[in-house]
Design a protein around this motif. Structure first.
Motif, PDB file in Angstrom:
ATOM      1  N   TYR A 170       3.517  60.991  43.492  1.00 58.08           N
ATOM      2  CA  TYR A 170       4.919  61.720  43.543  1.00 58.08           C
ATOM      3  C   TYR A 170       5.893  60.910  44.621  1.00 58.08           C
ATOM      4  O   TYR A 170       6.952  61.033  44.233  1.00 58.08           O
ATOM      5  N   LEU A 171       5.253  60.425  45.739  1.00 59.41           N
ATOM      6  CA  LEU A 171       6.123  59.601  46.542  1.00 59.41           C
ATOM      7  C   LEU A 171       6.571  58.225  45.822  1.00 59.41           C
ATOM      8  O   LEU A 171       7.678  57.980  45.975  1.00 59.41           O
ATOM      9  N   THR A 172       5.775  57.473  45.342  1.00 58.41           N
ATOM     10  CA  THR A 172       5.972  56.150  44.571  1.00 58.41           C
ATOM     11  C   THR A 172       7.272  56.775  43.603  1.00 58.41           C
ATOM     12  O   THR A 172       7.919  55.951  43.259  1.00 58.41           O
ATOM     13  N   THR A 173       7.198  57.712  42.593  1.00 57.94           N
ATOM     14  CA  THR A 173       7.986  58.109  41.858  1.00 57.94           C
ATOM     15  C   THR A 173       9.228  58.337  42.304  1.00 57.94           C
ATOM     16  O   THR A 173      10.499  58.067  41.896  1.00 57.94           O
ATOM     17  N   ALA A 174       9.275  59.102  43.361  1.00 59.70           N
ATOM     18  CA  ALA A 174      10.560  59.433  44.058  1.00 59.70           C
ATOM     19  C   ALA A 174      11.192  58.348  44.755  1.00 59.70           C
ATOM     20  O   ALA A 174      12.432  58.242  44.543  1.00 59.70           O
ATOM     21  N   ILE A 175      10.493  57.387  45.180  1.00 65.22           N
ATOM     22  CA  ILE A 175      11.245  55.917  45.799  1.00 65.22           C
ATOM     23  C   ILE A 175      11.622  55.154  44.550  1.00 65.22           C
ATOM     24  O   ILE A 175      12.621  54.687  44.855  1.00 65.22           O
ATOM     25  N   SER A 176      10.843  55.158  43.591  1.00 60.97           N
ATOM     26  CA  SER A 176      11.368  54.239  42.387  1.00 60.97           C
ATOM     27  C   SER A 176      12.495  55.016  41.841  1.00 60.97           C
ATOM     28  O   SER A 176      13.502  54.454  41.361  1.00 60.97           O
TER      29      SER A 176
END
Length: 141
Positions: A15-21
């Protein structure tokens, strides 16, 4: 480090990596987009929950980590950097652990996560015999 923290970090990672992306460094300050992908939106809510609970110096550190991860544009790097920070933050804050636990979806009943790490690592849910190592010969049936 507790198993609970490691589990939360593993669950939150995608979820975090998707939000940052999706949002880059602006993920901390932008209003939640109602049309956003559910995964990115949850990642944003998690990061903003961490943001709200941090001191001024902690917020500065979080901003730097998120900015660095967004600039890198490498999902593995982002996951590793955010994972380290999240583990450290969760270790000191039981209330945040509870908040994140309530945000993250519960694993499906009967689901199992198995992770192998390191050179020549093996992973299995059920296994009769596992023989590893160089030069070993196993008897054949």
């Amino acid at each position: 480090m507790s198993t609970e923290i490691m589990h939360l970090v593993e669950q939150a990672g995608p979820y975090l990596t998707t939000a940052i992306s999706a949002y880059g460094a602006a993920v901390l300050t932008r209003a939640e987009d109602t049309a956003a992908d559910a995964t990115a939106a949850l990642g944003q809510r998690i990061l903003q929950a961490v943001w709200r609970r941090r001191s001024e110096s902690g917020r500065t550190e979080l901003e730097q980590v998120v900015s660095e991860a967004a600039d890198e544009q490498n999902e593995s790097y982002t996951a590793a950097v955010l994972g380290r920070l999240l583990r450290r933050v969760l270790q000191d804050d039981a209330e945040l652990r509870a908040e994140l636990s309530s945000m993250l979806p519960a694993p499906a009943a009967g689901s199992v996560t198995i992770k192998a790490s390191g050179e020549r690592a093996i992973a299995a849910q059920y296994i009769g015999t596992a023989i590893t190592g160089d030069g070993h010969t196993a008897p054949r049936p």
